[in-house]
Scaffold this motif. Structure first.
Motif, PDB file in Angstrom:
ATOM      1  N   ASP A 125       0.827  -1.209   0.000  1.00 58.00           N
ATOM      2  CA  ASP A 125       0.000   0.000   0.000  1.00 58.00           C
ATOM      3  C   ASP A 125       0.861   1.260   0.000  1.00 58.00           C
ATOM      4  O   ASP A 125       0.512   2.266  -0.630  1.00 58.00           O
ATOM      5  CB  ASP A 125      -0.921   0.005   1.221  1.00 58.00           C
ATOM      6  N   GLY A 126       1.992   1.218   0.702  1.00 60.96           N
ATOM      7  CA  GLY A 126       2.878   2.375   0.719  1.00 60.96           C
ATOM      8  C   GLY A 126       3.462   2.683  -0.645  1.00 60.96           C
ATOM      9  O   GLY A 126       3.733   3.845  -0.972  1.00 60.96           O
ATOM     10  N   TRP A 127       3.667   1.653  -1.457  1.00 60.81           N
ATOM     11  CA  TRP A 127       4.196   1.861  -2.810  1.00 60.81           C
ATOM     12  C   TRP A 127       3.094   2.318  -3.769  1.00 60.81           C
ATOM     13  O   TRP A 127       3.314   3.192  -4.612  1.00 60.81           O
ATOM     14  CB  TRP A 127       4.832   0.568  -3.311  1.00 60.81           C
ATOM     15  N   ILE A 128       1.915   1.727  -3.641  1.00 64.39           N
ATOM     16  CA  ILE A 128       0.847   1.976  -4.612  1.00 64.39           C
ATOM     17  C   ILE A 128       0.182   3.332  -4.395  1.00 64.39           C
ATOM     18  O   ILE A 128      -0.045   4.086  -5.351  1.00 64.39           O
ATOM     19  CB  ILE A 128      -0.205   0.852  -4.540  1.00 64.39           C
ATOM     20  N   TYR A 129      -0.152   3.638  -3.150  1.00 64.30           N
ATOM     21  CA  TYR A 129      -0.910   4.862  -2.878  1.00 64.30           C
ATOM     22  C   TYR A 129       0.019   6.036  -2.615  1.00 64.30           C
ATOM     23  O   TYR A 129       1.052   5.887  -1.960  1.00 64.30           O
ATOM     24  CB  TYR A 129      -1.832   4.655  -1.667  1.00 64.30           C
ATOM     25  N   PRO A 130      -0.339   7.256  -3.092  1.00 66.45           N
ATOM     26  CA  PRO A 130      -1.510   7.536  -3.939  1.00 66.45           C
ATOM     27  C   PRO A 130      -1.190   7.573  -5.433  1.00 66.45           C
ATOM     28  O   PRO A 130      -2.079   7.591  -6.261  1.00 66.45           O
ATOM     29  CB  PRO A 130      -1.927   8.921  -3.455  1.00 66.45           C
TER      30      PRO A 130
END
Length: 229
Positions: free
Chosen positions: A79-84
């Motif tokens: 999630d840290g890589w994908i968002y935002p």
């Protein structure tokens, strides 16, 4: 012999190539044409780009793929890589891949030649279809899809109490009943089918051995009422 006029246009540092000598090789293009230090820098840069691209694709794949052990374990990192910046609004499989084995079984009430009525054992129709198509180079489309789609049609047009939702529900009952009769009647050539009953046997696919996830693998049955043939 030469004269002073022959030196016109010639630089003192230039030399005419010897007769029969091969011309110098052309300079290579691209990275190969660079000097060794620059080639090393270019190779390192390309390697870093390739690693970054593969890492990004791996994170995106884990994000859009169905939830699994790896994505659960590294959910915060993903999630840290994908968002935002790289948020995705789609999934690789929609809505979710089937994680259950659903078998359709049937039985019948048969009147024998002596007039006695008896109920048969349950026949696993799904297992019979699987045996018919396994190791077949040209599997039957009917064997692969007819029963499965008929059951999906029925469950999608009935409520939890097996009550039909309109005309489609009644149509699905007729379709499923006809399939069951065609499968069971040849088994009792000397008898008469009076009623049939179907049920589904649903078993969750167990988690792999390396996973810490616990799965309830008990088989659950959904029995339909008896239908008159």
């Amino acid at each position: 012999m030469w004269t002073p006029d022959d030196r016109v246009g010639m630089d003192s540092n230039e030399h005419e190539p010897a007769e029969g000598a091969a011309p110098p090789p052309p300079r290579a293009s691209g990275i190969a044409g660079l000097s060794t230090p620059y080639r090393v820098v270019a190779a390192l840069a390309l390697g870093a780009i390739a690693v970054a691209a593969c890492t990004h694709l791996a994170f995106v794949f884990l994000h859009v793929a169905p939830t699994n052990t790896l994505s659960k374990q590294h959910a915060q990192t993903i999630d840290g890589w994908i968002y935002p910046e790289f948020e995705q609004n789609w999934k690789l499989f929609a809505p979710n891949p089937l994680q259950q084995n659903i078998a359709v079984e049937a039985r019948a009430e048969v009147r024998g030649p002596d007039g006695e009525v008896a109920a048969t054992a349950w026949y696993d129709l799904s297992a019979e279809d699987a045996r018919a198509i396994r190791h077949s180079l040209l599997p039957s489309h009917t064997r692969q899809n007819e029963l499965r789609r008929a059951w999906d049609f029925f469950t999608g047009s009935h409520d939890e109490n097996n009550e039909p939702n309109g005309d489609r529900g009644r149509l699905s009952e007729e379709y499923l009943r006809r399939i069951a009769v065609n499968r069971l009647a040849p088994r009792h050539p000397d008898g008469t089918l009076l009623r049939i009953q179907l049920r589904s046997a649903t078993t969750a696919v167990p988690a792999p051995k390396w996973s810490t996830e616990t799965t309830d693998t008990q088989t659950y049955y959904r029995e339909l009422p008896w239908w008159t043939v």
